[in-house]
Design an enzyme around this catalytic site. Sequence first.
Site, mmCIF file in Angstrom:
data_model
loop_
_atom_site.group_PDB
_atom_site.id
_atom_site.type_symbol
_atom_site.label_atom_id
_atom_site.label_comp_id
_atom_site.label_asym_id
_atom_site.label_seq_id
_atom_site.Cartn_x
_atom_site.Cartn_y
_atom_site.Cartn_z
ATOM 1 C CG ASP A 501 -0.199 -0.056 2.466
ATOM 2 O OD1 ASP A 501 0.830 -0.445 2.752
ATOM 3 O OD2 ASP A 501 -0.542 0.313 3.457
ATOM 4 N NE ARG A 505 0.273 3.760 6.699
ATOM 5 C CZ ARG A 505 -0.795 4.296 5.961
ATOM 6 N NH1 ARG A 505 -0.672 5.556 5.821
ATOM 7 N NH2 ARG A 505 -1.758 3.642 5.382
ATOM 8 C CG ASP A 506 3.223 1.647 11.479
ATOM 9 O OD1 ASP A 506 2.673 2.339 10.651
ATOM 10 O OD2 ASP A 506 2.982 1.865 12.720
ATOM 11 C CD GLU A 507 -1.180 0.149 6.564
ATOM 12 O OE1 GLU A 507 -1.091 1.190 7.252
ATOM 13 O OE2 GLU A 507 -2.471 -0.360 6.348
ATOM 14 C CG ASP A 514 -4.630 -0.409 -1.195
ATOM 15 O OD1 ASP A 514 -5.499 -0.920 -0.651
ATOM 16 O OD2 ASP A 514 -3.888 0.293 -0.804
ATOM 17 C CD1 TRP A 568 -8.539 -4.326 1.049
ATOM 18 C CD2 TRP A 568 -10.339 -3.159 0.679
ATOM 19 N NE1 TRP A 568 -8.084 -2.851 1.017
ATOM 20 C CE2 TRP A 568 -9.442 -2.163 0.885
ATOM 21 C CE3 TRP A 568 -11.600 -2.652 0.001
ATOM 22 C CZ2 TRP A 568 -9.581 -0.910 0.709
ATOM 23 C CZ3 TRP A 568 -11.997 -1.390 -0.039
ATOM 24 C CH2 TRP A 568 -11.171 -0.553 0.552
ATOM 25 C CD GLU A 801 -3.093 6.518 3.212
ATOM 26 O OE1 GLU A 801 -2.400 7.229 4.050
ATOM 27 O OE2 GLU A 801 -3.562 5.272 3.756
ATOM 28 C CG HIS A 826 -1.365 4.787 -0.388
ATOM 29 N ND1 HIS A 826 -0.615 4.645 0.831
ATOM 30 C CD2 HIS A 826 -2.644 4.156 -0.030
ATOM 31 C CE1 HIS A 826 -1.357 3.821 1.819
ATOM 32 N NE2 HIS A 826 -2.592 3.589 1.317
HETATM 33 C C1 BGC Z 1 -3.922 0.930 3.969
HETATM 34 C C2 BGC Z 1 -4.879 0.998 2.677
HETATM 35 C C3 BGC Z 1 -5.526 -0.295 2.727
HETATM 36 C C4 BGC Z 1 -6.625 0.272 3.964
HETATM 37 C C5 BGC Z 1 -7.604 -0.742 4.418
HETATM 38 C C6 BGC Z 1 -4.786 1.190 4.962
HETATM 39 O O1 BGC Z 1 -4.192 1.259 6.226
HETATM 40 O O2 BGC Z 1 -2.977 1.871 3.706
HETATM 41 O O3 BGC Z 1 -4.531 1.609 1.609
HETATM 42 O O4 BGC Z 1 -6.468 -0.614 1.591
HETATM 43 O O5 BGC Z 1 -5.917 0.307 5.118
HETATM 44 O O6 BGC Z 1 -8.562 0.260 4.263
#
Ligand code: BGC
Length: 952
Positions: A501, A505-507, A514, A568, A801, A826
């Site tokens: 995504d 960041r911490d993701e 996405d 999703w 984003e 994003h």
């Molecule tokens: C992500 C998104 C993802 C979403 C879910 C976020 O934190 O960065 O791109 O699809 O969470 O809604």
Amino acid sequence: MKISTFLVLFSLMLSSKAMAISDLTPEYLRCEYLENPFIDEREPRLSWILASEERDQHQTAYRILVASKMELLEPGKADLWDSNKISGDQTTQVIYKGKALTSRQKCYWKVQSWDKKDQPGEWSEASTWEMGLLMSSDWKSKWIGKDFSSNTLPIPYKNKELLLPPSPILRNKINLTNKVSKARLYITSLGLYEYLINGKKVGQDFLAPGWTDYNKRVYYNVYDVTDRLDQGEHVLQAILSPGWYSGYIGYALLIGNPIVRAFYGDTPALRAQLEVTYSNGETATFSSNEEWKATSGGLVESDILHGETFDARKVPEDWSKTNFNDNNWDNAEIINAGKRNLELYPAQPVQVTEVIKPIEIHERENGKFIFNMGQNFAGLVKLKVKGKAGDKVVLRFGEMLHPDGRLMDENLRMARATDTYILKGDPNGEEWTPSFTYHGFQYVEVTGFPGKPTKENITGLVLGSNTPRVGHFETDHPMVNQLYKNIVWTQRANFVDIPTDCPQRDERMGWTGDAQTYAGTAAINMDVSAFFTKWIQDLNDAQWDYGAYPDYAPAPGVRSSDTYAPGWMEAGVINPYEQFRAYGDTRIIKKGWENMERFMAFHDKKSKGAFFYPEGSFADLSPKGGYGDWLSIGKKTPPDMLATMYYGYVAQLMSEMATAIGKSERAIHYQNLSKKIKSAFADHYMDKATGRLTTNASAYGDGKGYVDGQMGFSGNTQTAYANAIALDFLNEEQKKIAGEHLAELILENDGKLATGFLGAKQLLPALSATGHSDLAYQLLLNEEYPSWGFEIKNGATTIWERWDSYVKDDPEKMASLNNGMNSFSHYAFGSVFEWMFHNMAGIRSDEAGYKTFIIAPEIPKKAINYVAASHESIHGKITSSWKKENGKLIMDVSIPVNTQATIFIPAKNELDVTLDNKRLDQHKDIQLGHFYNGKQTVKLGSGTYHFVSSID
Ligand code: BGC
């Protein structure tokens, strides 16, 4: 090359030349989508494109030769496969049908094509593939490592604690008793590895062997290291890092998940074997095993999200030299890794794809310097520094600066994203690049630099999966050009082994929503065939046992409530479908068919056989309803309405894919299912009298628990119509009306969009499909909030984003932004490029893989006078460009050999179009279509064509 081989090749070249009558020549040979790859697919698929100077040229037959040696790659000699002449126009994914392939087998292949007059062309140049290790018994090496986790103290960080064990370094000295004629390194790890021979890294890959569900499969890599080895002694070295296997993942730390790191295991491990063939034919294998030595080295902390700390003083001096004494090192630990399914990495690895220099340096207080790289990207920096031992240079990364010039790091959340280098004090200076981390950034804050740094001290290394660039797009509109650039940069920043995504960041997880909205765009920009082959496997591996596909893949359990969500989870069907559409890939459908059927069964069960989802059907999810039209503005489109549309849409895709793999009964089943869903949708969510989409908003109460539920719900939203139109939910009449409602909503909204992830992708296509091309252009060109142009006006170099991620020169607005969830890289909203390519340049695949396609540009009345796009499809390069000049439209197109296109040429009337300066209707040899709706159609075979017409 030996003289004898040269002579053989030369005479073969002469003989094949002599046979060629046509100029039709196969080029760009690929095996399993890759050039000269290592593979472990036992029935590999072969593809080529065709070159010819002749117009309207196509292939009527082909012949493939596969041989175990270059010298045998000739008719009558090819020992692995001679397909003989096979009639047909297939040039992609021809399945190898030769002798069974064995481990380590190298295969040489070439192909010859016959043209439309059945005349043979020249043989292609030879290409290769090589098999990896096909049997688990081929693996002689052991998993080795060194566990430092127990003696590592937690490191406090932003009120939480990080556990960052040092990276083990491993070493073994070997002796090669003869000259080396061939050497291969087969290597994998739990966690990430770097493997070195005599101090020099093998290969150029980063973050290998990638992220998978390591309990289901672990990828290995193969390197040809023949050139790295001579007779005599060598030192084999490896460094390990936790990576995704045992490092931190996603926002687990942020949300206080019970597990924050080591999701798959806690000790990184290496498994590698170096297989050498000597020139006398003897072989030797040097495996990772208990003979290796292990200790810790310079890399005292290493983590993908948190960055690295490297203490150059701790690197054992000369450990890459053969005379180094490692007696005081421990023996490597044999790691009990259990049984792992090892497969060869199927895609392009993550590599440095570009090197960039800083554009300016700002000096800040307390010896801080902020380097501006001029571009937001994902990757690393190489540091060049001279100073004394113990000097400590700290690099922090950010995508933006606060208005007062400070590095913005709030949006990184719990990702420490900090690299630290401690100098050893080399008088000649030192260079360092981290190995096992990456950051999303435009700015680098440098602290502790000895003296004043210059632009030479920091170099940006752009990292990403090295997917070949296949798309280009330009116009005479600077903002649109910048938008396109931003889309490509954002793709590069997020296609890092998996489609993430965001990179900062911490993701950084493979969010499925996405990925499904962006898959079409991705495949226009880059050749993502191999990349998605890998990720679709990740997706199937992550499918829940009850049939739903997850929120993200791989799915290690970063938050227990992250289960599945409408829009999703459908990635499980949409991404294979997009792969099929872009490349004509049917194997990906067959491979995932059972998974997809299970998913459809999940939908059937969840919807209780009602063929639609009434309001509140997903109230059991967290957040309720799933993510809905994530990041939309204003009233929310009911998630259940979207869920119904996605259910019907994937039923439709299943039907198409069933047809493609010859499952006609399932094709009918899904066709009927999609019809039933569409009619149930209209019964429940449409006011048939007015064609308005509606919902029982009161069913959502005060909206609590739903994403932005406090905004209220409405069926009458841009996203609702955009999806209903674009996902083919309406009959012609309903579609027209929906288009009117959509246009009306946009006008009521001051001519602005209000869509989130699921709406933005469909919005412009829906407008164009219902005769509102002018509005689609208006939205594209808008520069006020919310719009793509607004981001660019505010300095974006990547896709944000949120529509309002950053508002230049407005500190108040800046202060109110949610910095916790605010990525500047994003790709989801970049899905607008699909419309730009399909509608502005007008290129759209018809038969899968662009075997046939259309070129039908929508020419705007104003603002844009020139568009040019190209795409190197699996069948070859397509181009489409147009420009307006003094009331004339000049259109140039090129159509690859062996494909056909239908061109729609905007014109005042049918007699007003010339092709290559001669009236179109006077060309006797072309298939003229009808003139309809201000467009003249013509069907053409390969070649380049120049049209001129008059337009208003
Ligand atoms: C992500 C998104 C993802 C979403 C879910 C976020 O934190 O960065 O791109 O699809 O969470 O809604």
